[in-house]
Design a protein around this motif. Structure first.
Motif, short mmCIF file in Angstrom:
data_model
loop_
_atom_site.label_atom_id
_atom_site.label_comp_id
_atom_site.label_asym_id
_atom_site.label_seq_id
_atom_site.Cartn_x
_atom_site.Cartn_y
_atom_site.Cartn_z
N PRO A 4 0.82 -1.19 0.00
CA PRO A 4 0.00 0.00 0.00
C PRO A 4 0.86 1.25 0.00
N ARG A 5 0.48 2.23 -0.79
CA ARG A 5 1.25 3.46 -0.85
C ARG A 5 1.13 4.22 0.45
N ARG A 6 2.18 4.94 0.77
CA ARG A 6 2.24 5.63 2.03
C ARG A 6 1.18 6.72 2.11
N GLY A 7 0.47 6.73 3.21
CA GLY A 7 -0.56 7.74 3.43
C GLY A 7 -0.14 8.67 4.53
N PRO A 8 -1.02 9.55 4.98
CA PRO A 8 -0.69 10.48 6.05
C PRO A 8 -0.60 9.78 7.37
N THR A 9 0.05 10.41 8.33
CA THR A 9 0.12 9.88 9.69
C THR A 9 -1.27 9.67 10.22
N VAL A 10 -1.45 8.50 10.93
CA VAL A 10 -2.78 8.18 11.44
C VAL A 10 -3.20 9.22 12.45
N ARG A 11 -4.43 9.65 12.35
CA ARG A 11 -4.99 10.56 13.35
C ARG A 11 -6.48 10.31 13.41
N THR A 80 -1.54 -7.67 3.78
CA THR A 80 -0.11 -7.45 3.51
C THR A 80 0.72 -8.06 4.63
N GLY A 81 1.75 -8.82 4.26
CA GLY A 81 2.69 -9.35 5.24
C GLY A 81 2.22 -10.56 5.99
N LEU A 82 1.05 -11.10 5.65
CA LEU A 82 0.51 -12.24 6.38
C LEU A 82 1.34 -13.49 6.15
N ASP A 83 1.92 -13.62 4.97
CA ASP A 83 2.70 -14.82 4.64
C ASP A 83 4.02 -14.88 5.38
N ALA A 84 4.48 -13.77 5.97
CA ALA A 84 5.76 -13.73 6.66
C ALA A 84 5.65 -14.09 8.14
N ALA A 85 4.45 -14.25 8.66
CA ALA A 85 4.27 -14.55 10.08
C ALA A 85 4.74 -15.96 10.40
N PRO A 109 8.23 -8.44 7.83
CA PRO A 109 7.99 -7.88 6.50
C PRO A 109 8.08 -6.36 6.57
N GLU A 110 8.17 -5.73 5.43
CA GLU A 110 8.25 -4.26 5.42
C GLU A 110 6.97 -3.64 5.95
N THR A 111 5.83 -4.26 5.63
CA THR A 111 4.52 -3.72 6.00
C THR A 111 3.60 -4.85 6.39
N VAL A 112 2.72 -4.59 7.38
CA VAL A 112 1.71 -5.56 7.82
C VAL A 112 0.37 -4.85 7.93
N GLY A 113 -0.69 -5.54 7.52
CA GLY A 113 -2.00 -4.95 7.72
C GLY A 113 -3.05 -5.55 6.81
N PRO A 114 -4.24 -5.00 6.86
CA PRO A 114 -4.67 -3.87 7.68
C PRO A 114 -4.74 -4.23 9.16
N VAL A 115 -4.39 -3.28 10.01
CA VAL A 115 -4.38 -3.47 11.46
C VAL A 115 -5.74 -3.08 12.01
N ARG A 116 -6.25 -3.91 12.92
CA ARG A 116 -7.55 -3.61 13.53
C ARG A 116 -7.48 -3.77 15.05
N SER A 117 -8.64 -3.81 15.68
CA SER A 117 -8.73 -3.68 17.13
C SER A 117 -8.52 -5.01 17.85
N THR A 239 -12.48 -17.71 -1.23
CA THR A 239 -11.55 -17.01 -2.12
C THR A 239 -10.11 -17.33 -1.71
N PRO A 240 -9.24 -17.69 -2.66
CA PRO A 240 -7.84 -17.94 -2.31
C PRO A 240 -7.21 -16.74 -1.60
N THR A 241 -6.45 -17.01 -0.56
CA THR A 241 -5.81 -15.97 0.22
C THR A 241 -4.45 -15.63 -0.39
N ILE A 242 -4.39 -14.48 -1.03
CA ILE A 242 -3.18 -14.01 -1.71
C ILE A 242 -2.87 -12.62 -1.18
N THR A 243 -1.63 -12.37 -0.82
CA THR A 243 -1.24 -11.09 -0.26
C THR A 243 -1.11 -10.03 -1.35
N THR A 244 -0.88 -8.79 -0.95
CA THR A 244 -0.78 -7.69 -1.91
C THR A 244 0.42 -7.82 -2.82
N ASP A 245 1.41 -8.65 -2.47
CA ASP A 245 2.54 -8.88 -3.37
C ASP A 245 2.39 -10.19 -4.13
#
Length: 331
Positions: A4-11, A80-85, A109-117, A239-245
């Protein structure tokens, strides 16, 4: 790697001038996600219930495993990054939906997510690790004090805003991502995985198995054996589970662990009860490895113990080397 492309700082999102119809749509989306709504996007983004930051220091220790709560509704996929766990836990949440907890120790991994509660069950599950770091977007307000007092390093965007960002390829709240390297400098290594799992040659016996499906009221996981990759290919909700890469998520071992799933003390904003998954105790388990299924048992005497798996005759159960998925199913 595509990520995922970098977005603004979470707020905390502040939407001015939105119409009543749009607000209603956002609330409906939150309900479908099965989340506990206390913040503007469905997750309360406070890191501690008492208003203080993590009292174990601004940076988690290098020897700490990283556990990340990962969104698992259709709007959050592909992840993203689920396969590296090293380990992925699947649990039932509100509305019969599912959520994942991915545990990283040997590589980040470089990035993991989406992160939830987070959920109350996570605190018991994580006691088996030595002061783990829990990355999550927030939690139900009454749960936050318990998280703040638990023997872990709770890290929300409020605690480590430079480690989180919002992507622009999915709608909120399904677009919060973590950069693990900015939260913990380097992975702690395999010794930090105090899960109780054993790895080695397969036990005797077992039954040939091509596919196994585990169903929740509103979600399902299917694991299909691949002779070519020698792995169990994951599909979720058909649905087959395939990461963003474009990596197919395929663990070497899958555990279907039969546990008590009961009502917790918490509810979502509509009054729906949050399920509590009991991971301390004992019960039946099925272990899938090498294209076979092995009937067995599990035992975890106390919260600080890992989980021991045995065959039905009491022989320790070995897992295949590689990623492990543990799917909690109702006993």
């Amino acid at each position: 790697m595509t990520r995922p492309r970098r977005g603004p700082t979470v707020r905390r999102a502040r939407h001015r001038g939105r119409t009543t119809a749009l607000l209603a749509a956002l609330i409906a989306a939150a309900l479908l996600a099965g989340c506990t709504v206390t913040g503007s996007d469905g997750d309360d983004e406070r890191g501690r219930g008492d208003g203080r930051r993590d009292d174990r220091g601004s940076a988690p220790p290098t020897g700490s495993v990283l556990a990340v709560k990962i969104d698992n509704v259709s709007a959050a996929r592909p992840q993203t990054g689920l396969d590296a766990a090293d380990v992925v836990y699947a649990e039932q949440v509100e509305g019969g939906l599912s959520r994942l907890m991915a545990v990283y120790a040997t590589k980040f991994p470089e990035t993991v997510g989406p992160v939830r509660s987070a959920r109350e069950s996570d605190l018991e599950l994580l006691r088996q690790f030595d002061e783990p770091t829990l990355a999550f977007s927030g939690a139900q307000g009454k749960l936050l004090p318990l998280i703040g007092n638990a023997p872990l390093h709770a890290k929300t965007p409020e605690d480590a805003d430079d480690a989180y960002f919002r992507g622009d390829e999915k709608p909120a709240p399904h677009n919060l991502y973590l950069r693990p390297g900015k939260l913990i400098g380097s992975p702690p290594g395999a010794d930090a995985l105090t899960t109780g799992f054993r790895y080695g040659a397969a036990p005797a016996g077992g039954t040939p198995e091509d596919s196994r499906t585990v169903r929740y009221p509103a979600a399902r996981f299917t694991f299909t054996w691949s002779d070519d990759s020698r792995r169990w290919q994951v599909s979720m909700d058909g649905t087959p589970t395939i990461t963003t890469d474009d990596s197919r998520v395929a663990p070497a071992t899958v555990v279907v662990q039969y546990v008590t799933i009961r009502a917790s003390r918490f509810h979502d904003y509509l009054g729906n009860n949050t399920p509590y998954t009991e991971t301390v105790g004992s019960g039946r388990a099925e272990v899938l490895r090498d294209g076979r299924v092995y009937d067995g048992n599990w035992k975890r005497p106390t919260p600080t113990d890992g989980t021991a798996f045995t065959t039905t005759d009491g022989t320790p159960m070995n897992f295949a080397e590689g990623q492990v998925w543990v799917v909690y199913a109702k006993a």
